[in-house]
Scaffold this active site. Structure first.
Site, PDB file in Angstrom:
ATOM      1  CD  GLN A   1      -7.537  -5.219   4.619  1.00  0.00           C
ATOM      2  OE1 GLN A   1      -8.109  -5.469   4.349  1.00  0.00           O
ATOM      3  NE2 GLN A   1      -6.948  -3.185   3.635  1.00  0.00           N
TER       4      GLN A   1
ATOM      5  CG  ASP B   1      -0.063  -2.031   6.359  1.00  0.00           C
ATOM      6  OD1 ASP B   1      -1.413  -1.870   7.106  1.00  0.00           O
ATOM      7  OD2 ASP B   1       0.182  -1.876   4.977  1.00  0.00           O
TER       8      ASP B   1
ATOM      9  CE  LYS C   1      -7.245  -0.088   6.578  1.00  0.00           C
ATOM     10  NZ  LYS C   1      -8.704  -0.398   4.557  1.00  0.00           N
TER      11      LYS C   1
ATOM     12  CB  CYS D   1      -4.036   3.150  -1.793  1.00  0.00           C
ATOM     13  SG  CYS D   1      -4.660   4.720  -1.268  1.00  0.00           S
TER      14      CYS D   1
ATOM     15  CG  HIS E   1      -2.658   1.164   1.207  1.00  0.00           C
ATOM     16  ND1 HIS E   1      -1.248   2.156   1.572  1.00  0.00           N
ATOM     17  CD2 HIS E   1      -3.133   0.849   1.244  1.00  0.00           C
ATOM     18  CE1 HIS E   1      -2.674   2.539   1.171  1.00  0.00           C
ATOM     19  NE2 HIS E   1      -3.961   1.785   0.805  1.00  0.00           N
TER      20      HIS E   1
END
Length: 406
Positions: A201, A198, A224, A361, A121
């Site tokens: 997700q 990261d 999220k 993104c 991302h």
């Protein structure tokens, strides 16, 4: 509790859009919020809205207990060893930028290397570009296999004694790839580098154990995972956070302020300057309670099953290109021959179906895929196979419509 029962707990999902029942397939961008989270936010503002850490009055004590209680819930949720390792931020982007600006700019020099992947991302690319420019470090990329998974053999070649930082997303927001971050962390540490994950997700979709992963930093966002927007988390190993300097200065994060110099509070508060995101933290705590009641293992199984079902159903549509590996989680990204993904998303919206279209993104990944944009359907605990069936029917209609036009 099955997905249909869970859906009833999300007020926004029980509506019609353009005359059709809403089918929300954009949870990778932001998830919807259950009534438990909405009520937690409402209670804070109605019953004990106050600043934290500063006052001794009843409302202030209640707010502080709620805020710090949420920190403990986060610690337990990702199995950090201490609440001192849990920093509240505005989201994943701010968390990664904090590491890049505080750790990266102070620890890297010319000749050092930062290693990432083309699937990242933008929030895990641009901060490292800026650090490289500021320090003279080199930004290096690991190759991907044709299905979008990381080439670990190439990673082994890219890593060197000059590698100081490896930063990789846990789950791709485009491909649905679950990256082997535990193995990558081990490889990074063998070269003396730190590992940043990261987790935007991954944290919403399956159980994360930062101690088992042995990552040095882990970042994720509340919005999220059924929580409010505007708040996220940076986990960092205590020994690293202690040697890092804050990047925001002012109230809350100070210990002593003199005319010419100041000292900082201990962890985690030295990184939380100003009035913190109190309601957001309390909402995140409520979201964690909700997800743990459902069960992260059950959510993971459900997301995987939906993604596999969606990929199978979409494969039956002629002219459909699906990106990513066969084993994916939480989403399916696709294009229809000769139809722009924005047009696909527009037609689906007329049917009450919400998907995302664009570069997500992830422009370097779009270039790697040799496309300018894609459409993406992403799933969560409130989605059903009937939602996938509605998506397929909508895509067939879009294909037929644009076939007639052209």
């Amino acid at each position: 509790m099955n997905a249909k029962e869970i859906k009833q707990l999300f007020p926004i999902l029980n509506q019609e859009v353009n005359g059709h029942p809403l089918v929300y397939l954009d949870s990778a961008a932001t998830s919807q919020k259950p009534v438990q989270v909405i009520e937690a936010l409402d209670r804070y503002y109605r019953e004990y809205n106050s600043n934290v850490h500063r006052g001794v009055h009843t409302l202030g004590t209640h707010a502080t207990d709620g805020y710090e209680g949420a920190r403990e819930k986060v610690r337990s949720f990702i199995n950090a060893s201490s609440t001192a390792e849990i920093i509240f931020t505005r989201g994943t982007t701010t968390a990664i930028n904090t590491v890049a600006s505080s750790y990266g700019r102070s620890q890297l020099t010319e000749g050092d290397e930062i290693v990432i992947t083309p699937m990242e991302h933008h929030s895990n690319i641009i901060p490292w570009q800026q650090v490289a420019k500021a320090t003279g470090a080199t930004l290096k990329y690991v190759k991907l296999h044709p299905d979008g998974t990381i080439d670990l053999d190439d990673l082994e070649e890219v890593l060197s004694t000059n590698t100081k930082i490896v930063s990789v997303m846990h789950v791709s927001n485009v491909l649905g790839v679950v990256n082997p971050v535990k193995e990558i962390a081990k490889m990074a540490h063998q070269k003396g580098a730190i590992m940043i994950v990261d987790g935007a997700q991954s944290a919403p979709h399956f159980k994360v154990d930062v101690q088992d992963l042995d990552c040095d930093f882990f970042a994720f966002s509340a919005h999220k995972m059924c929580g409010p927007t505007g708040i996220g988390v940076l986990y960092g190993k205590k020994e690293l956070l202690e040697k890092m300097e804050p990047i925001e200065f002012g109230g809350e994060m100070i210990d002593f302020v003199g005319l010419q110099d100041s000292t900082w509070k201990e962890l985690p508060w030295k990184f939380e300057g100003g009035t913190p995101i109190i309601a957001g933290a309390i909402g995140l705590g409520a979201a964690i309670d909700f997800l743990e009641e459902i069960g992260l293992d059950e959510i993971a199984r459900h997301d995987h099953d939906l993604a596999q079902y969606a990929a199978e159903r979409l494969t039956d549509i002629e002219g459909m290109a699906i990106y990513g590996p066969k084993q994916r989680t939480g989403l399916v990204t696709f294009n229809i021959d000769d139809v722009h993904p924005h047009d696909v998303a527009t037609v689906l919206d007329t049917e009450g179906i919400a998907v995302r279209a664009g570069h997500h993104c992830a422009q370097p990944l779009m270039k790697w895929l040799d496309v300018t944009a894609t459409a993406r359907a992403s799933f969560y605990l409130y989605n059903t196979k009937e939602d996938i069936d509605a998506l397929v029917a909508g895509l067939v209609k879009a294909k037929e419509y644009f076939g007639d036009v052209f």
